[in-house]
Design an enzyme around this catalytic site. Structure first.
Site, mmCIF file in Angstrom:
data_model
loop_
_atom_site.group_PDB
_atom_site.id
_atom_site.type_symbol
_atom_site.label_atom_id
_atom_site.label_comp_id
_atom_site.label_asym_id
_atom_site.label_seq_id
_atom_site.Cartn_x
_atom_site.Cartn_y
_atom_site.Cartn_z
ATOM 1 N N LYS A 1 -9.003 3.944 -19.214
ATOM 2 C CA LYS A 1 -9.307 4.354 -20.597
ATOM 3 C C LYS A 1 -8.078 4.216 -21.505
ATOM 4 C CE LYS A 1 -12.940 5.580 -18.225
ATOM 5 N NZ LYS A 1 -13.885 4.557 -17.853
ATOM 6 N N TYR B 1 -17.320 13.978 -16.033
ATOM 7 C CA TYR B 1 -17.818 12.634 -15.775
ATOM 8 C C TYR B 1 -18.800 12.701 -14.603
ATOM 9 C CZ TYR B 1 -17.834 7.700 -14.495
ATOM 10 O OH TYR B 1 -18.228 6.419 -14.178
ATOM 11 N N ARG C 1 0.841 -1.217 0.000
ATOM 12 C CA ARG C 1 0.000 0.000 0.000
ATOM 13 C C ARG C 1 0.867 1.255 0.000
ATOM 14 N NH1 ARG C 1 -1.691 2.192 4.439
ATOM 15 N NH2 ARG C 1 -2.125 0.298 5.604
ATOM 16 N N ASP D 1 -8.273 16.795 -15.569
ATOM 17 C CA ASP D 1 -8.522 15.398 -15.909
ATOM 18 C C ASP D 1 -8.183 15.252 -17.394
ATOM 19 O OD1 ASP D 1 -9.642 12.975 -16.730
ATOM 20 O OD2 ASP D 1 -11.245 13.075 -15.245
HETATM 21 N N1 LCS Z 1 -12.582 10.855 -15.538
HETATM 22 C C1 LCS Z 1 -13.172 10.682 -16.725
HETATM 23 C C2 LCS Z 1 -13.031 11.737 -17.773
HETATM 24 C C3 LCS Z 1 -13.922 9.532 -16.968
HETATM 25 O O1 LCS Z 1 -14.482 9.397 -18.161
HETATM 26 C C4 LCS Z 1 -14.052 8.559 -15.938
HETATM 27 C C5 LCS Z 1 -14.820 7.312 -16.136
HETATM 28 C C6 LCS Z 1 -13.425 8.784 -14.709
HETATM 29 C C7 LCS Z 1 -12.669 9.937 -14.549
HETATM 30 C C8 LCS Z 1 -13.490 7.797 -13.573
HETATM 31 O O2 LCS Z 1 -12.632 6.763 -13.830
HETATM 32 P P1 LCS Z 1 -12.798 5.250 -13.259
HETATM 33 O O3 LCS Z 1 -12.975 5.385 -11.789
HETATM 34 O O4 LCS Z 1 -14.014 4.675 -13.909
HETATM 35 O O5 LCS Z 1 -11.538 4.597 -13.645
HETATM 36 N N2 LCS Z 1 -15.655 7.359 -17.262
HETATM 37 C C9 LCS Z 1 -16.518 6.455 -17.614
HETATM 38 C C10 LCS Z 1 -17.396 6.608 -18.703
HETATM 39 O O6 LCS Z 1 -17.524 7.602 -19.405
HETATM 40 N N3 LCS Z 1 -18.083 5.504 -18.862
HETATM 41 O O7 LCS Z 1 -17.806 4.573 -17.878
HETATM 42 C C11 LCS Z 1 -16.766 5.120 -17.025
#
Ligand code: LCS
Length: 394
Positions: free
Chosen positions: A209, A112, A59, A184
């Site tokens: 992503k 998001y 951790r 972001d």
């Molecule tokens: N930032 C952006 C721009 C995102 O599109 C997402 C997830 C996150 C942060 C959060 O990331 P995660 O915790 O899921 O790794 N976006 C998603 C979307 O557009 N569809 O499903 C997840």
């Protein structure tokens, strides 16, 4: 590391983060261990006191995770990075590290969904107030800033409106008012946009992503510019515990090796698909940074090297027609998430941005009929053929 600094970006993707390991592997070994044996009681005590360098507990620090973190810090042009269990873990770590009761955040309206919800329903419980504005509109950030604003939080291009915020202007305004800028960078990845070049203070990603790129990992990363900020974030992450694990770090590091060529193909495919959609009689509007009709096209040219792999559009038949389209695609997959090698299609109002609520969606321009496409790296003819047959039914 110093040799790598002179390499071109595509070469850095292949080589960054590598160290010397026992037996000479050409990729970082997976140290799938929760804890590390001390050489002696004195050694263990010295590690805990910070008087010796080494590993204690996963951790806190792990060589496989560290290798991936170093690679991404190098690709973003940052000082160090912190691997997190998800993009949301990265975002909450940043907020918890930098904010306290009585502070204020200015955030993009189009973000998001769970990011907005985190600020509105969780950070608010701890006395942090937020204002959501169109950060892509000139003057909007400055108008929203208050004396207690500590963070200007920007997604660019934003999910799902693909709005583009001028990072250099956002940094100038935030810094003039004593606030930090957090970006972001998920939609672009460092292959196309490196926010530190525009004065930004913290860069984060959902590595789920484009960075990983293969739809088989949930993970996040925070990249910082100096050691003070790194220690601040590291302490938070150690205490709240939302760290990435070694195996997922290994997978992301593997994905990074092809980041440069994947992004190239995502962009080439997306440009052709955006132009195809723009000229389709059933399509009402298309939002893609590579189209001159994009309202922030010129800002985009200034800060990203290519327009990315995300397209939003609406059909003239509204939600009903979009629903038929999503139910009719065969190659494109009806699924949330984005940035993988496969093309995904989804409906933000009922899926990724449902948690925002109808009012916030309307305010951000996320219409009921908006459909979002994450363009994959398949042969573009096959993607367009699939959209064509599905559009003929909608
Ligand atoms: N930032 C952006 C721009 C995102 O599109 C997402 C997830 C996150 C942060 C959060 O990331 P995660 O915790 O899921 O790794 N976006 C998603 C979307 O557009 N569809 O499903 C997840």
């Amino acid at each position: 590391m110093s040799y790598n600094k002179n390499l071109q970006f595509g070469s850095k993707c292949v080589h960054s983060g590598m160290s010397e390991y026992e037996f000479g592997p050409v990729v970082p070994p997976i140290y799938q261990t929760s804890t590390f044996k001390f050489e002696s009681a004195e050694h263990g005590a010295a590690l805990f006191k910070g008087e010796a360098d080494g590993y204690i507990y996963t951790r806190m620090k792990n060589p496989t995770i560290e290798a991936m973190e170093n690679a991404i810090a190098e690709l973003e042009g940052g000082h160090k990075a912190l691997g997190c269990a998800s993009g949301m873990s990265a975002i909450s770590t940043v907020f918890i590290s930098l904010l306290q009761s009585g502070d204020h955040v200015v955030c993009s309206k189009s973000v998001y969904g769970p990011t907005l919800t985190l600020l509105q329903t969780i950070m608010s419980k701890f006395g942090v107030e937020s204002t959501f504005v169109d950060t892509d509109v000139e003057g909007a950030i400055e108008k929203a800033i208050k004396t207690n604003t500590k963070i200007v939080y920007v997604e660019t291009p934003a999910n799902p409106m693909i709005t583009i915020t001028d990072l250099e202007a956002a940094s100038r305004i935030a810094h003039k008012n004593g606030a930090l800028v957090v970006v972001d960078n998920t939609f672009m990845s460092p292959a196309l946009q490196q926010p530190f070049k525009f004065g930004v203070d913290v860069v984060l990603h959902s590595m789920t992503k484009f960075l990983n790129g293969h739809a088989d990992v949930v993970a996040g990363i925070i990249v910082v510019k100096d050691e003070d900020m790194y220690m601040k974030m590291r302490k938070t992450l150690n205490q709240h515990g939302g760290v990435i694990d070694p195996f997922n770090s290994f997978l992301v590091h593997r994905g990074l090796k092809t980041l440069s060529i994947r992004m190239q193909r995502h962009c080439e495919n997306s440009q052709l698909i955006a132009e195809y959609l723009l000229n389709h009689p059933k399509v009402k509007w298309v939002r893609y940074p590579g189209l001159k009709s994009h309202p922030n096209y010129e800002v985009g040219l200034k800060q990203h090297s290519a327009p990315g792999g995300m397209i939003s559009f609406e059909l003239k038949g509204g939600f009903k027609a979009g629903e038929v389209l999503m139910n009719s695609v065969k190659l494109c997959t009806l699924a949330v998430s984005l940035g993988g090698v496969e093309t995904l299609i989804q409906h933000p109002a009922s899926m990724t941005h449902l948690s925002m609520g109808a009012e916030a969606r309307m305010d951000a321009g996320i219409t009921e009929g908006l459909v979002r496409l994450s363009v994959g790296i398949e042969n573009v003819k096959d993607i367009i053929d699939d959209l064509e047959q599905a559009l003929s039914k909608s």
